[in-house]
Design an enzyme around this catalytic site. Structure first.
Site, PDB file in Angstrom:
ATOM      1  N   HIS A  60      95.747  40.366  -3.743  1.00 23.24           N
ATOM      2  CA  HIS A  60      95.447  41.626  -4.211  1.00 23.24           C
ATOM      3  C   HIS A  60      95.074  41.543  -5.902  1.00 23.24           C
ATOM      4  O   HIS A  60      95.370  40.394  -6.528  1.00 23.24           O
ATOM      5  CB  HIS A  60      96.955  42.335  -4.460  1.00 23.24           C
ATOM      6  CG  HIS A  60      97.575  42.771  -3.230  1.00 23.24           C
ATOM      7  ND1 HIS A  60      98.275  44.126  -3.083  1.00 23.24           N
ATOM      8  CD2 HIS A  60      97.502  42.216  -1.895  1.00 23.24           C
ATOM      9  CE1 HIS A  60      98.712  44.235  -1.743  1.00 23.24           C
ATOM     10  NE2 HIS A  60      98.219  43.195  -1.190  1.00 23.24           N
ATOM     11  N   GLU A  91      95.647  42.946  -8.640  1.00 21.85           N
ATOM     12  CA  GLU A  91      96.490  42.820  -9.584  1.00 21.85           C
ATOM     13  C   GLU A  91      97.216  41.348  -9.839  1.00 21.85           C
ATOM     14  O   GLU A  91      97.410  40.955 -10.885  1.00 21.85           O
ATOM     15  CB  GLU A  91      97.727  43.748  -9.547  1.00 21.85           C
ATOM     16  CG  GLU A  91      97.377  45.147  -9.472  1.00 21.85           C
ATOM     17  CD  GLU A  91      96.883  45.719  -8.051  1.00 21.85           C
ATOM     18  OE1 GLU A  91      97.328  46.784  -7.911  1.00 21.85           O
ATOM     19  OE2 GLU A  91      96.632  44.959  -7.206  1.00 21.85           O
ATOM     20  N   CYS A  93     100.875  48.775  -5.222  1.00 21.83           N
ATOM     21  CA  CYS A  93     101.835  48.696  -4.286  1.00 21.83           C
ATOM     22  C   CYS A  93     103.132  47.917  -4.670  1.00 21.83           C
ATOM     23  O   CYS A  93     103.328  47.422  -5.851  1.00 21.83           O
ATOM     24  CB  CYS A  93     101.307  47.817  -3.212  1.00 21.83           C
ATOM     25  SG  CYS A  93     101.157  46.027  -3.509  1.00 21.83           S
ATOM     26  N   CYS A  95     102.916  44.304  -5.972  1.00 22.52           N
ATOM     27  CA  CYS A  95     102.315  44.421  -7.459  1.00 22.52           C
ATOM     28  C   CYS A  95     102.946  44.843  -8.385  1.00 22.52           C
ATOM     29  O   CYS A  95     102.908  44.562  -9.698  1.00 22.52           O
ATOM     30  CB  CYS A  95     100.754  44.725  -7.146  1.00 22.52           C
ATOM     31  SG  CYS A  95      99.769  43.867  -6.164  1.00 22.52           S
TER      32      CYS A  95
END
Length: 151
Positions: free
Chosen positions: A51, A53, A81, A84
């Site tokens: 991801h 992040e 999410c 993260c």
């Protein structure tokens, strides 16, 4: 608030979109300097952890030489999410600034707000920053994806 930081996150999101990834970009900022950049690479990396992040936090930790990012802010194009959001809590990010809300997995207020739970750290949160631009890249990406599936 610095638009230049969200614009860099958007640039990273565009890179992801060009590779067929869901377009999400993130930067970690210390003062006026970007110390971490990340973009979504789950499909190309075949990795659920890839991801934006997490990439940005990882790069910032390596650059700054420690895991505590308590003086840093994060700018991300899409609401984080649960995974993260947990990484933001654990890395002690001072302020989270995000653009588009995520009504399917957003964990900073849309589906749930993990920052409301009694964890040992709660960053300041700014939502909806440059929301139109951040939402548009996602809308365009998914529209194009649907059109490709029809042909």
């Amino acid at each position: 608030m610095k638009e230049c930081f969200m614009k860099e996150a958007l640039r990273l999101a565009y890179e992801s979109a060009q590779e067929g990834e869901v377009p999400v970009g993130a930067v970690v900022v210390l003062g006026d300097e970007i110390v971490g950049r990340g973009r979504n690479r789950r499909e190309t990396g075949k990795n659920a952890l890839a991801h934006a992040e997490l990439e940005a936090i990882d790069e910032a930790c390596r650059k700054l030489g420690g895991w505590r990012l308590w003086q840093c802010d994060m700018f991300v194009t899409l609401e984080p999410c649960p995974m993260c959001t947990g990484a933001i809590i654990n890395s002690r990010i001072k302020k989270l600034v995000y653009g588009a809300s995520d009504y399917k997995a957003g964990s900073c207020g849309s589906v749930v707000n993990l920052f409301d739970l009694p964890y040992n750290h709660r960053p300041e949160v700014v939502s909806g920053f440059m929301q139109e631009e951040c939402s548009a890249i996602l809308t365009d990406f998914f529209r194009e994806l649907r059109n490709k599936k029809k042909t």
